[in-house]
Motif scaffolding. Sequence first.
Motif, PDB file in Angstrom:
ATOM      1  N   LEU A  87      15.960  39.013  31.194  1.00  0.00           N
ATOM      2  CA  LEU A  87      16.943  39.238  30.127  1.00  0.00           C
ATOM      3  C   LEU A  87      17.615  40.604  30.233  1.00  0.00           C
ATOM      4  N   VAL A  88      16.978  41.547  30.913  1.00  0.00           N
ATOM      5  CA  VAL A  88      17.524  42.903  31.016  1.00  0.00           C
ATOM      6  C   VAL A  88      18.924  42.912  31.637  1.00  0.00           C
ATOM      7  N   PRO A  89      19.146  42.250  32.811  1.00  0.00           N
ATOM      8  CA  PRO A  89      20.515  42.268  33.362  1.00  0.00           C
ATOM      9  C   PRO A  89      21.535  41.580  32.467  1.00  0.00           C
ATOM     10  N   PHE A  90      21.130  40.562  31.685  1.00  0.00           N
ATOM     11  CA  PHE A  90      22.076  39.927  30.765  1.00  0.00           C
ATOM     12  C   PHE A  90      22.575  40.937  29.730  1.00  0.00           C
ATOM     13  N   ILE A  91      21.650  41.705  29.168  1.00  0.00           N
ATOM     14  CA  ILE A  91      22.024  42.702  28.157  1.00  0.00           C
ATOM     15  C   ILE A  91      22.922  43.776  28.766  1.00  0.00           C
ATOM     16  N   LEU A  92      22.541  44.255  29.958  1.00  0.00           N
ATOM     17  CA  LEU A  92      23.329  45.309  30.610  1.00  0.00           C
ATOM     18  C   LEU A  92      24.731  44.817  30.963  1.00  0.00           C
ATOM     19  N   ILE A  93      24.837  43.591  31.461  1.00  0.00           N
ATOM     20  CA  ILE A  93      26.145  43.043  31.831  1.00  0.00           C
ATOM     21  C   ILE A  93      27.034  42.883  30.604  1.00  0.00           C
ATOM     22  N   PHE A  94      26.458  42.400  29.492  1.00  0.00           N
ATOM     23  CA  PHE A  94      27.254  42.225  28.270  1.00  0.00           C
ATOM     24  C   PHE A  94      27.734  43.568  27.722  1.00  0.00           C
ATOM     25  N   VAL A  95      26.832  44.550  27.687  1.00  0.00           N
ATOM     26  CA  VAL A  95      27.209  45.883  27.200  1.00  0.00           C
ATOM     27  C   VAL A  95      28.281  46.495  28.103  1.00  0.00           C
ATOM     28  N   GLN A  96      28.123  46.328  29.411  1.00  0.00           N
ATOM     29  CA  GLN A  96      29.117  46.855  30.350  1.00  0.00           C
ATOM     30  C   GLN A  96      30.457  46.151  30.171  1.00  0.00           C
ATOM     31  N   GLY A  97      30.410  44.861  29.848  1.00  0.00           N
ATOM     32  CA  GLY A  97      31.653  44.134  29.581  1.00  0.00           C
ATOM     33  C   GLY A  97      32.383  44.691  28.373  1.00  0.00           C
ATOM     34  N   ILE A 119      26.917  34.904  39.540  1.00  0.00           N
ATOM     35  CA  ILE A 119      25.887  34.995  40.563  1.00  0.00           C
ATOM     36  C   ILE A 119      24.534  34.572  39.990  1.00  0.00           C
ATOM     37  N   ILE A 120      24.209  35.080  38.786  1.00  0.00           N
ATOM     38  CA  ILE A 120      22.961  34.676  38.135  1.00  0.00           C
ATOM     39  C   ILE A 120      22.983  33.189  37.818  1.00  0.00           C
ATOM     40  N   CYS A 121      24.148  32.684  37.488  1.00  0.00           N
ATOM     41  CA  CYS A 121      24.289  31.265  37.151  1.00  0.00           C
ATOM     42  C   CYS A 121      23.897  30.384  38.334  1.00  0.00           C
ATOM     43  N   PHE A 122      24.315  30.754  39.527  1.00  0.00           N
ATOM     44  CA  PHE A 122      23.955  29.974  40.711  1.00  0.00           C
ATOM     45  C   PHE A 122      22.492  30.172  41.091  1.00  0.00           C
ATOM     46  N   THR A 132      12.048  31.852  40.900  1.00  0.00           N
ATOM     47  CA  THR A 132      10.754  31.185  40.961  1.00  0.00           C
ATOM     48  C   THR A 132       9.814  31.933  41.888  1.00  0.00           C
ATOM     49  N   LEU A 133      10.360  32.444  42.964  1.00  0.00           N
ATOM     50  CA  LEU A 133       9.539  33.125  43.967  1.00  0.00           C
ATOM     51  C   LEU A 133       8.984  34.442  43.442  1.00  0.00           C
ATOM     52  N   PHE A 134       9.820  35.260  42.819  1.00  0.00           N
ATOM     53  CA  PHE A 134       9.413  36.614  42.453  1.00  0.00           C
ATOM     54  C   PHE A 134       8.979  36.756  40.993  1.00  0.00           C
ATOM     55  N   LEU A 135       9.585  35.985  40.081  1.00  0.00           N
ATOM     56  CA  LEU A 135       9.284  36.144  38.662  1.00  0.00           C
ATOM     57  C   LEU A 135       8.376  35.052  38.114  1.00  0.00           C
ATOM     58  N   GLY A 136       8.128  34.009  38.890  1.00  0.00           N
ATOM     59  CA  GLY A 136       7.252  32.946  38.425  1.00  0.00           C
ATOM     60  C   GLY A 136       7.854  32.103  37.321  1.00  0.00           C
ATOM     61  N   ILE A 137       9.177  31.992  37.279  1.00  0.00           N
ATOM     62  CA  ILE A 137       9.848  31.183  36.258  1.00  0.00           C
ATOM     63  C   ILE A 137      10.176  29.816  36.855  1.00  0.00           C
ATOM     64  N   PRO A 138       9.567  28.745  36.380  1.00  0.00           N
ATOM     65  CA  PRO A 138       9.865  27.424  36.939  1.00  0.00           C
ATOM     66  C   PRO A 138      11.274  26.974  36.602  1.00  0.00           C
ATOM     67  N   PHE A 139      11.733  25.962  37.321  1.00  0.00           N
ATOM     68  CA  PHE A 139      13.110  25.479  37.170  1.00  0.00           C
ATOM     69  C   PHE A 139      13.396  25.050  35.735  1.00  0.00           C
ATOM     70  N   TYR A 145      18.256  30.080  31.083  1.00  0.00           N
ATOM     71  CA  TYR A 145      18.978  31.284  31.496  1.00  0.00           C
ATOM     72  C   TYR A 145      20.216  30.918  32.321  1.00  0.00           C
ATOM     73  N   HIS A 146      20.206  29.748  32.924  1.00  0.00           N
ATOM     74  CA  HIS A 146      21.409  29.225  33.575  1.00  0.00           C
ATOM     75  C   HIS A 146      22.516  29.019  32.540  1.00  0.00           C
ATOM     76  N   LYS A 147      22.146  28.489  31.386  1.00  0.00           N
ATOM     77  CA  LYS A 147      23.123  28.281  30.316  1.00  0.00           C
ATOM     78  C   LYS A 147      23.613  29.619  29.751  1.00  0.00           C
ATOM     79  N   ILE A 148      22.686  30.538  29.534  1.00  0.00           N
ATOM     80  CA  ILE A 148      23.068  31.843  29.000  1.00  0.00           C
ATOM     81  C   ILE A 148      24.037  32.552  29.940  1.00  0.00           C
ATOM     82  N   SER A 149      23.762  32.491  31.239  1.00  0.00           N
ATOM     83  CA  SER A 149      24.647  33.142  32.202  1.00  0.00           C
ATOM     84  C   SER A 149      26.021  32.481  32.217  1.00  0.00           C
TER      85      SER A 149
END
Length: 244
Positions: A87-97, A119-122, A132-139, A145-149
Amino acid sequence: DFTQISSDIEFGDLHEKENLIPNSPHTSIEYPPLYFLLRSCPRVLNFLDLIYKVRWEMRYPLQRRIPLSKKLRKIGITATWGEALLLVPFILIFVQGLLTTFLHPSVSKSGIVSRLPLIICFLTANHNSLLTLFLGIPFERAIKYHKISGYLAFINGAFHTYVAWVAHINGIHKDQELTSFVSGTSVNMSGTLLLCIICSMIITASPYVRRKAFEVFYYCHIAFAITMMGCAFYHSGALVPAVA
């Protein structure tokens, strides 16, 4: 004979289960296309086993629930440490926007922050992703987060369009040049199509459409994504298509 074979199979299964440690899948599950080839090279197989073991141990803490999860679950919020980190990059991207649109307007910088959510959306759209590999978040959980992005890409895209429109008006000192702004150049035309496509994707991916006509949502989503890659190439370069 059949009884003996069955007992041998059961003994073999138990023996393999005893060799497995908690939170560690069987080798053949981790890389099935290469498993039988790797079995002939024990050193390589053992090295890959070590890599997967370290990966599972590193990402396991990120799969734990964040504090106050029981209370947050009552209001519909469930998250792990990996999801909180995402969620951190989502907040930073929105604030930067907001900053690049209203406080320090910049066409180029607002364009960058409107491109990052795509990019996050894809990255959150496929089953075997880096998340999934690094954060352990299943599909299944990454879809949220695909929808949020996607929503963030539309919002920041609208911000970017507003900044570009203001710059266009200030450059020509006229208020009747909407047509030339929307379709004057290939960059403007592709940008306009990008915003329209993202808006169309959000509409056709709404819960109502998915429930009533799932195939309409599914095939439109694929067609829109392919078209969006072409528009992104003409609008901002090869970064988004390359990631996609």
